[in-house]
Enzyme design. Sequence first.
Site, PDB file in Angstrom:
ATOM      1  N   HIS A  39       0.843  -1.205   0.000  1.00 27.46           N
ATOM      2  CA  HIS A  39       0.000   0.000   0.000  1.00 27.46           C
ATOM      3  C   HIS A  39       0.872   1.247   0.000  1.00 27.46           C
ATOM      4  O   HIS A  39       1.491   1.585   1.002  1.00 27.46           O
ATOM      5  CB  HIS A  39      -0.913  -0.012   1.230  1.00 27.46           C
ATOM      6  CG  HIS A  39      -1.942   1.077   1.237  1.00 27.46           C
ATOM      7  ND1 HIS A  39      -3.064   1.045   0.431  1.00 27.46           N
ATOM      8  CD2 HIS A  39      -2.038   2.238   1.950  1.00 27.46           C
ATOM      9  CE1 HIS A  39      -3.794   2.124   0.657  1.00 27.46           C
ATOM     10  NE2 HIS A  39      -3.195   2.866   1.565  1.00 27.46           N
ATOM     11  N   HIS A  77       1.076   5.489  -1.506  1.00 30.99           N
ATOM     12  CA  HIS A  77       0.650   6.655  -2.287  1.00 30.99           C
ATOM     13  C   HIS A  77       1.950   7.393  -2.604  1.00 30.99           C
ATOM     14  O   HIS A  77       2.422   8.183  -1.792  1.00 30.99           O
ATOM     15  CB  HIS A  77      -0.280   7.560  -1.477  1.00 30.99           C
ATOM     16  CG  HIS A  77      -1.453   6.855  -0.859  1.00 30.99           C
ATOM     17  ND1 HIS A  77      -2.513   6.395  -1.598  1.00 30.99           N
ATOM     18  CD2 HIS A  77      -1.735   6.526   0.424  1.00 30.99           C
ATOM     19  CE1 HIS A  77      -3.408   5.824  -0.790  1.00 30.99           C
ATOM     20  NE2 HIS A  77      -2.952   5.884   0.441  1.00 30.99           N
ATOM     21  N   ARG A 107      -4.366  15.758   6.320  1.00 33.91           N
ATOM     22  CA  ARG A 107      -4.984  15.481   5.036  1.00 33.91           C
ATOM     23  C   ARG A 107      -5.123  16.754   4.210  1.00 33.91           C
ATOM     24  O   ARG A 107      -4.907  16.749   2.989  1.00 33.91           O
ATOM     25  CB  ARG A 107      -6.357  14.816   5.244  1.00 33.91           C
ATOM     26  CG  ARG A 107      -6.856  14.114   4.008  1.00 33.91           C
ATOM     27  CD  ARG A 107      -8.231  13.499   4.225  1.00 33.91           C
ATOM     28  NE  ARG A 107      -9.269  14.516   4.361  1.00 33.91           N
ATOM     29  CZ  ARG A 107     -10.557  14.302   4.127  1.00 33.91           C
ATOM     30  NH1 ARG A 107     -10.974  13.089   3.779  1.00 33.91           N
ATOM     31  NH2 ARG A 107     -11.440  15.264   4.276  1.00 33.91           N
ATOM     32  N   TYR A 164      -5.025   7.381  -6.657  1.00 36.70           N
ATOM     33  CA  TYR A 164      -6.318   8.067  -6.708  1.00 36.70           C
ATOM     34  C   TYR A 164      -6.272   9.431  -7.378  1.00 36.70           C
ATOM     35  O   TYR A 164      -7.249  10.171  -7.345  1.00 36.70           O
ATOM     36  CB  TYR A 164      -6.963   8.153  -5.327  1.00 36.70           C
ATOM     37  CG  TYR A 164      -6.176   8.819  -4.222  1.00 36.70           C
ATOM     38  CD1 TYR A 164      -6.160  10.200  -4.076  1.00 36.70           C
ATOM     39  CD2 TYR A 164      -5.483   8.056  -3.290  1.00 36.70           C
ATOM     40  CE1 TYR A 164      -5.475  10.797  -3.045  1.00 36.70           C
ATOM     41  CE2 TYR A 164      -4.795   8.650  -2.250  1.00 36.70           C
ATOM     42  CZ  TYR A 164      -4.788  10.026  -2.128  1.00 36.70           C
ATOM     43  OH  TYR A 164      -4.110  10.615  -1.100  1.00 36.70           O
ATOM     44  N   HIS A 200     -12.174   3.542  -2.533  1.00 34.15           N
ATOM     45  CA  HIS A 200     -11.315   4.249  -1.580  1.00 34.15           C
ATOM     46  C   HIS A 200     -11.659   3.938  -0.131  1.00 34.15           C
ATOM     47  O   HIS A 200     -10.781   3.618   0.669  1.00 34.15           O
ATOM     48  CB  HIS A 200     -11.383   5.761  -1.821  1.00 34.15           C
ATOM     49  CG  HIS A 200     -10.518   6.562  -0.892  1.00 34.15           C
ATOM     50  ND1 HIS A 200     -10.908   6.896   0.389  1.00 34.15           N
ATOM     51  CD2 HIS A 200      -9.279   7.066  -1.039  1.00 34.15           C
ATOM     52  CE1 HIS A 200      -9.942   7.580   0.984  1.00 34.15           C
ATOM     53  NE2 HIS A 200      -8.942   7.696   0.135  1.00 34.15           N
ATOM     54  N   ARG A 207     -16.463   5.943   3.313  1.00 32.23           N
ATOM     55  CA  ARG A 207     -16.783   7.357   3.327  1.00 32.23           C
ATOM     56  C   ARG A 207     -16.909   7.921   1.912  1.00 32.23           C
ATOM     57  O   ARG A 207     -17.818   8.696   1.623  1.00 32.23           O
ATOM     58  CB  ARG A 207     -15.677   8.123   4.077  1.00 32.23           C
ATOM     59  CG  ARG A 207     -15.801   9.644   3.972  1.00 32.23           C
ATOM     60  CD  ARG A 207     -14.650  10.372   4.652  1.00 32.23           C
ATOM     61  NE  ARG A 207     -13.329   9.979   4.186  1.00 32.23           N
ATOM     62  CZ  ARG A 207     -12.806  10.307   3.000  1.00 32.23           C
ATOM     63  NH1 ARG A 207     -13.494  11.023   2.127  1.00 32.23           N
ATOM     64  NH2 ARG A 207     -11.591   9.911   2.678  1.00 32.23           N
ATOM     65  N   HIS A 217      -9.383   1.202   1.998  1.00 30.77           N
ATOM     66  CA  HIS A 217      -9.136   1.745   3.336  1.00 30.77           C
ATOM     67  C   HIS A 217     -10.319   1.390   4.222  1.00 30.77           C
ATOM     68  O   HIS A 217     -11.466   1.573   3.811  1.00 30.77           O
ATOM     69  CB  HIS A 217      -9.037   3.283   3.297  1.00 30.77           C
ATOM     70  CG  HIS A 217      -7.863   3.822   2.544  1.00 30.77           C
ATOM     71  ND1 HIS A 217      -7.984   4.744   1.521  1.00 30.77           N
ATOM     72  CD2 HIS A 217      -6.537   3.607   2.672  1.00 30.77           C
ATOM     73  CE1 HIS A 217      -6.781   5.072   1.069  1.00 30.77           C
ATOM     74  NE2 HIS A 217      -5.882   4.392   1.743  1.00 30.77           N
ATOM     75  N   GLU A 251      -9.620   3.275   9.704  1.00 27.52           N
ATOM     76  CA  GLU A 251      -8.353   3.920  10.054  1.00 27.52           C
ATOM     77  C   GLU A 251      -8.538   4.913  11.194  1.00 27.52           C
ATOM     78  O   GLU A 251      -7.689   5.017  12.071  1.00 27.52           O
ATOM     79  CB  GLU A 251      -7.758   4.629   8.828  1.00 27.52           C
ATOM     80  CG  GLU A 251      -6.433   5.339   9.122  1.00 27.52           C
ATOM     81  CD  GLU A 251      -5.761   5.931   7.900  1.00 27.52           C
ATOM     82  OE1 GLU A 251      -6.405   5.955   6.834  1.00 27.52           O
ATOM     83  OE2 GLU A 251      -4.591   6.354   8.011  1.00 27.52           O
ATOM     84  N   HIS A 282      -5.471  -0.913   6.908  1.00 27.14           N
ATOM     85  CA  HIS A 282      -5.524  -0.383   8.280  1.00 27.14           C
ATOM     86  C   HIS A 282      -6.316  -1.312   9.223  1.00 27.14           C
ATOM     87  O   HIS A 282      -5.724  -1.950  10.062  1.00 27.14           O
ATOM     88  CB  HIS A 282      -6.044   1.057   8.352  1.00 27.14           C
ATOM     89  CG  HIS A 282      -5.282   2.010   7.493  1.00 27.14           C
ATOM     90  ND1 HIS A 282      -3.931   2.194   7.639  1.00 27.14           N
ATOM     91  CD2 HIS A 282      -5.675   2.808   6.458  1.00 27.14           C
ATOM     92  CE1 HIS A 282      -3.521   3.085   6.740  1.00 27.14           C
ATOM     93  NE2 HIS A 282      -4.550   3.466   6.007  1.00 27.14           N
ATOM     94  N   ASP A 293       2.508   3.253   2.660  1.00 29.83           N
ATOM     95  CA  ASP A 293       1.403   4.207   2.705  1.00 29.83           C
ATOM     96  C   ASP A 293       1.836   5.629   2.370  1.00 29.83           C
ATOM     97  O   ASP A 293       2.085   5.942   1.214  1.00 29.83           O
ATOM     98  CB  ASP A 293       0.726   4.097   4.086  1.00 29.83           C
ATOM     99  CG  ASP A 293      -0.655   4.760   4.130  1.00 29.83           C
ATOM    100  OD1 ASP A 293      -1.058   5.369   3.124  1.00 29.83           O
ATOM    101  OD2 ASP A 293      -1.333   4.669   5.171  1.00 29.83           O
TER     102      ASP A 293
END
Lengths: 402, 402
Positions: B19, B21, B46, B85, B168, B171, B195, B198, B232, B283
């Site tokens: 995993h 990004h 974020r 993403y 994703h 949410r 995900h 988390e 997670h 990650d």
Amino acid sequence: MQIRVEGNRARMPGLVNVHSHSFQRLIRARTEHRSPAREDSFWTWRNAMYRVANLLTPEDIYHVARMAFLEMLLAGITTVGEFHYLHNAPDGSRYDDPNLLALRVAQAAEDVGIRIVLLRTAYARAGWNLPANPLQARFITSTAEAFIADTEALRRSLPTVQIGVAPHSVRALPLEYIREIVLYARASGMPVHMHAAEQPAEIEACISEHEARPIELLARHGILDHSFTAVHAIHITSEEVGMLAAAHAGVCACPTTERNLGDGPVPADRLLDAGVPVCFGSDSNAQIDLLEDARALEYHLRMEKLRRAILRPGSLLSGLTHAGQQSLGLAEQPNDYAILDLNDASLAGSDAGSLATAILFSANRTAVRDVFVNGRQVIESGRHFAQDEIVREFRRLCSRIG
Amino acid sequence: MQIRVEGNRARMPGLVNVHSHSFQRLIRARTEHRSPAREDSFWTWRNAMYRVANLLTPEDIYHVARMAFLEMLLAGITTVGEFHYLHNAPDGSRYDDPNLLALRVAQAAEDVGIRIVLLRTAYARAGWNLPANPLQARFITSTAEAFIADTEALRRSLPTVQIGVAPHSVRALPLEYIREIVLYARASGMPVHMHAAEQPAEIEACISEHEARPIELLARHGILDHSFTAVHAIHITSEEVGMLAAAHAGVCACPTTERNLGDGPVPADRLLDAGVPVCFGSDSNAQIDLLEDARALEYHLRMEKLRRAILRPGSLLSGLTHAGQQSLGLAEQPNDYAILDLNDASLAGSDAGSLATAILFSANRTAVRDVFVNGRQVIESGRHFAQDEIVREFRRLCSRIG
């Protein structure tokens, strides 16, 4: 911590490793398998460590110290505080020179080229109302008088080395012994280091014996002052944080060991907020990476609180250098430094605003290229001048003790 | 994990980083300062990450991916699962080729020489009953139909690359969208990564929308199966552990990111005891060191329970290799491996009984000397064949975006 950039290189003050037991490098990776009973704890680990401690000759102690100190230099550490508690022969008898083993460790530091502060440890008993543990026979100095005489002898043998006094813990010494050797240290201007509040069982035993928690006991008896460093200080109340602060005492956190031993997080947020300086030690040397210790301190708190950015990066950086020197009774050492490669994959892309946090949170040992101690280059392009020989002798030792 | 020793070298299977990004490498060390309000959290982090995501051109995305993949190879990682993403232009408009950015990442992997699995991410909304967040415009694919069409196009563009489907999170997608793309993935034999659990706020929002916790919701709707990996899976109940186990689903832990973001510990003890395989991801790439991820998983549990040796080292080693391949839908890759130097200071002295735990608990990147992917040597004596150029371009990118 002042970091100076020139081209693709950054000059970082040498890191100060305040708390090390170099011989424990021998049990690295040898205590990580799960026992069939699944009752692995600090205390089962301690038995494994004691077994190895009792196998070592004076020469073995020299060779493992060299190995640990070599790895410290490779990691950018230029000063080590060696909390040294191996004094006697395995059967508990004194060597002709009662400082024989301490002198082998000091020799290892000199030969490898690391600055050492020898924290000479006093250890008198297995615990309050506990029978003597034969596995601890190498550590024992029965009286404060003998400890002081031996420490004075060591100071004469090593006139250029900073010596400190290290009452092992409230468990391992009666209160009166602690008081005597701390007064001796204070009169001589030596730093005092002591394990405190690492494991819950230690707190309970202290309350049983003294009707007080460890830091509370030390505060009540005037043992805390500006020259005192509590190593770990994990299981402490807010009142105890206040006592450390009021006495201007410091704390040494050892997060890579504390996570390995399941000790718990050092409450560095409460300590730093109260004005207690927090420095770092590699302790058991399960890993030797003081930057990882600093980030792990912060990360242990993030994991506890489920928040981010708990401590100021500046406090962590100061803990790696200035606060460590303060704890060890040393002045700043401008000629102890490491040169980092800003093109290293772990650091590449950082700028003036992020370099310090990049070193703190992300730097890998590969970034440490050259290391100087007292102006002498000991690491060049990531290699130590005697690396092959030190590793060869250490591997021979490991083969022998199995 | 099979480790083979020859002389002073050990051959270790290449590590599998499930995993990543890659573009988040750009914010390494840039989000670690404490804000004046002291309200730093996953959610403030974020926002910082989103701001950078919106600055990047397709070429920037190529350059940062190369930098992250280079560091992975240096750390002995031979496979990366890139949870990708970034699909649209910063204003949310589609590129002429809607897979333009994914293709730049795949090109980066090919040029650097790392094996990649592209986990193509679906993202449709800021959250249940939340207004659109313009900072997420690059991520959005509004319908499952469009997502499937784009993913099919990517599979045609990259016939030799394993593609996965990555809803994703609960949410970011309505339930029906998740179901549709998971059924599509299942019909095409693609792995599904998501995900899950988390952050506590995500659990609460899921309960509000669905009257169920995330894993519970996925189980109830038949979304969990052997091809499903929950990334997670931190805040999960014992019932949810049982649901993952019953479905033969897996979990990807990302401990160096989870500690950085203050997510909490993955309950790997409960998961592994129930038979759920646990693999690892770097990650956010705050650090790239999958061995540190494995030891941090164990250490997070030790710090929580104040005990030692919680997980079996064999489970952690399998998580670094076999379980990762399983999660990514890959076969074993016998020609992906790393050569370690047994004289490295971090490993020296380990023997047949302790080498695996020494690698797991203590190895530093300096021990990784040579790395081979599909039989091709990409790292030689700790250097990548294109290291200087990759670092130079990355530093240029960092200077530009500030």
